[in-house]
Structure formats: structure tokens, C-alpha cells
Design an enzyme around this catalytic site. Structure first.
Site, PDB file in Angstrom:
ATOM      1  N   ASP A  94      26.315  19.536  -0.555  1.00  0.00           N
ATOM      2  CA  ASP A  94      26.903  20.135   0.649  1.00  0.00           C
ATOM      3  C   ASP A  94      26.688  21.643   0.584  1.00  0.00           C
ATOM      4  O   ASP A  94      27.514  22.385   0.064  1.00  0.00           O
ATOM      5  CB  ASP A  94      28.388  19.795   0.719  1.00  0.00           C
ATOM      6  CG  ASP A  94      29.002  20.189   2.055  1.00  0.00           C
ATOM      7  OD1 ASP A  94      28.262  20.690   2.924  1.00  0.00           O
ATOM      8  OD2 ASP A  94      30.219  19.993   2.221  1.00  0.00           O
ATOM      9  N   ALA A  95      25.537  22.077   1.088  1.00  0.00           N
ATOM     10  CA  ALA A  95      25.157  23.485   0.979  1.00  0.00           C
ATOM     11  C   ALA A  95      24.948  24.153   2.329  1.00  0.00           C
ATOM     12  O   ALA A  95      24.847  25.370   2.417  1.00  0.00           O
ATOM     13  CB  ALA A  95      23.879  23.615   0.150  1.00  0.00           C
ATOM     14  N   LYS A  96      24.835  23.351   3.397  1.00  0.00           N
ATOM     15  CA  LYS A  96      24.706  23.856   4.770  1.00  0.00           C
ATOM     16  C   LYS A  96      23.609  24.918   4.895  1.00  0.00           C
ATOM     17  O   LYS A  96      23.821  25.987   5.450  1.00  0.00           O
ATOM     18  CB  LYS A  96      26.048  24.371   5.277  1.00  0.00           C
ATOM     19  CG  LYS A  96      27.142  23.298   5.271  1.00  0.00           C
ATOM     20  CD  LYS A  96      28.477  23.839   5.741  1.00  0.00           C
ATOM     21  CE  LYS A  96      29.534  22.751   5.722  1.00  0.00           C
ATOM     22  NZ  LYS A  96      29.894  22.323   4.347  1.00  0.00           N
ATOM     23  N   ARG A  97      22.431  24.588   4.392  1.00  0.00           N
ATOM     24  CA  ARG A  97      21.306  25.510   4.455  1.00  0.00           C
ATOM     25  C   ARG A  97      20.630  25.431   5.828  1.00  0.00           C
ATOM     26  O   ARG A  97      20.901  24.534   6.619  1.00  0.00           O
ATOM     27  CB  ARG A  97      20.298  25.188   3.350  1.00  0.00           C
ATOM     28  CG  ARG A  97      20.850  25.340   1.941  1.00  0.00           C
ATOM     29  CD  ARG A  97      21.316  26.776   1.669  1.00  0.00           C
ATOM     30  NE  ARG A  97      21.487  27.032   0.245  1.00  0.00           N
ATOM     31  CZ  ARG A  97      22.641  27.153  -0.374  1.00  0.00           C
ATOM     32  NH1 ARG A  97      23.757  27.010   0.296  1.00  0.00           N
ATOM     33  NH2 ARG A  97      22.702  27.416  -1.677  1.00  0.00           N
TER      34      ARG A  97
END
Length: 275
Positions: A94-97
Site C-alpha cells: 500500500d504505497a499509493k504511487r
């Protein structure tokens, strides 16, 4: 992990639970802080305790990057531990890149080659060329932010154009053409309730990653009523409600009990919808 493997795990284990590994050293039991690598030690204990009751784990990168190199090493050790000991569990980074194409390509390389996770959360605000670099990896998934649980989601996601189409609907319709149901999922907050119906009208077969059940007040029954499809199509995440259910020596056992409770509820929902 491909779609059929993920669906098979859900049907076999009778759960679609994803455990969020949002490991905050200010919240873990005090005795864990004495460990050489407290983040990994906490994660390992949680994983070992809850693995029977879930099909996925979701480490949130913010909780690891906050500790610099040591935190990233703990993240890497966590992923390696999962892959070696629980290879049938789906791993969500879950890094929302999401950035211009060449930058997104490097993010994709980081998570899909270096860390070798199964999936990555991606922000679609910059459009197609910021997302497609993540879609070039066989067996890997892109999880696009669509309709989130936070209060600020109303600032942009629910705004309407002159034809009454809401922004999250435009995101779904447009991005669905970039990938397909076998390599793309969507983040939809559990607190959105009946709006799952609107989402399913646009993406009836895609998997949805659903945060917000438990501590954030989302209803599992409501999510299933409006969001479940014929293959389940849901990964419902719980973080704080499981991993911080106790703050003493019993934390892992208590986490297992909370995860088991959710698994039993999920089994009942699967049966209810003939899965």
C-alpha cells in the site's frame, strides 16, 4: 498470484480478509520494543497468528518509510517471510504511487522486481501514462484508488461534471480500459455503503480492495450486499481492529481471535451469496 489462484484461496479458506500491517512503534506492546527489529518481530507474530484466517496482507509503506533504511529493511524482511512461509497469501504494497511515465516505471520496478509483491496501490490522478507502466508485469496487480473512506474524499471524488457524472465514476470508466479484471483492482472504502452499487455497474467483475471495516466503522454486511460478485470480488482489509486489539503479551493471540471472528462472518456472507 493470478485471479484464479486468488479466487481459489478465497473459496478454499472461506475468507476474503486482508490484514493490514500498519505497524506503528508507538502502538505495539512495550516488550516488542526490546527486539532487535521490533517492526519485523511484531509483523511476524501477527502473521503467524492470523495466517489461517486471511488470504492477504497489506503493509502500508508509510509506516516503514517513517523509519528510513531500518523501516524499509523491516518491510523487505516481512515480504520475504511471507513469500517463504505463506506463499499462498496475496501481498499488497500500500504505497499509493503514481507519477509521469518514466518515474512510474521505476516505482513498478521497485515493487514488482525488487520486492516482488503481488500488487501495488496506485493513484490515477495523472492519467493513463502514469498507471500503464505498472501493468506490464505478468501475474502482478495494480490497485487504483477509486472511492476512499476518508472525509476528504468528498472534496474531489464526488464532484460532478455538467452531465452529472461523478469524478470517481470517470476514473472507473476510463481506467478500466487501461487494464482488465485480471490485473487491475480498485480501492473502495467500506464506509461508502450503497455506492458500491454504482461502482459495480461500471466494474462488475473487478476485485475491490475495501479498507474501513472495523475501526473506521464500515459494515461488512453492507459491503457484501452491494459489492460482492459471483467470484466474491472483494478483499476486505482490517488493520487496527486486528493488530492493535491488545497491547500486552496476548497481542498475537487476540489478533488471531479478531481475525477468526471476521473470517467466520465472511464465511457466512460467502454462503449467503452462494459462493
Amino acid at each position: 498470484m493470478n485471479r484464479s489462484e486468488l479466487v481459489n484461496q478465497i473459496k478454499t479458506k472461506r475468507t476474503f480478509l486482508c490484514v493490514g500491517l500498519d505497524t506503528d512503534l508507538k502502538k505495539v506492546p512495550q516488550h516488542i520494543l526490546k527486539e532487535e527489529d521490533p517492526i519485523f518481530s511484531f509483523n511476524k507474530a501477527i502473521i503467524d497468528a492470523t495466517a489461517d484466517y486471511c488470504v492477504a496482507y497489506k503493509p502500508n509503506l508509510a509506516f516503514y518509510e517513517a523509519f528510513g533504511v531500518k523501516g524499509l529493511m523491516a518491510f523487505e524482511k516481512t515480504v520475504k517471510y511471507l513469500k517463504e512461509n505463506y506463499p499462498n497469501h496475496f501481498i499488497v504494497a500500500d504505497a499509493k504511487r503514481g507519477d509521469i511515465g518514466n518515474t512510474s516505471a521505476m516505482y513498478a520496478r521497485t515493487f514488482f522486481e525488487e520486492y516482488d509483491v503481488d500488487s501495488l496501490t496506485v493513484a490515477p490522478y495523472m492519467g493513463e501514462d502514469s498507471v500503464t507502466p505498472f501493468l506490464g508485469y505478468d501475474g502482478k496487480w495494480v490497485i487504483v484508488l477509486a472511492l476512499t473512506s476518508n472525509k476528504g474524499s468528498h472534496d474531489f471524488q464526488l464532484t460532478e461534471d455538467k452531465d452529472g457524472e461523478r469524478l470517481f465514476e470517470k476514473v472507473l470508466k476510463t481506467s478500466a480500459n487501461w487494464g482488465n479484471k485480471d490485473n487491475m483492482m480498485y480501492v473502495v472504502g467500506a464506509t461508502q455503503g450503497k455506492m458500491f452499487e454504482d461502482i459495480r455497474r461500471i466494474v462488475p467483475e473487478h476485485f475491490l480492495l475495501v479498507p474501513g471495516v472495523g475501526a473506521q466503522g464500515g459494515s461488512l454486511e453492507e459491503v457484501c450486499k452491494y459489492g460482492m460478485n459471483k467470484e466474491c470480488g472483494l478483499l476486505v482489509n482490517s488493520s487496527r481492529g486486528i493488530i492493535y486489539a491488545a497491547n500486552d503479551e496476548t497481542f498475537a493471540q487476540t489478533a488471531a481471535e479478531k481475525a477468526k471472528e471476521l473470517m467466520e462472518q465472511m464465511d457466512a456472507e460467502l454462503k449467503k451469496y452462494g459462493i
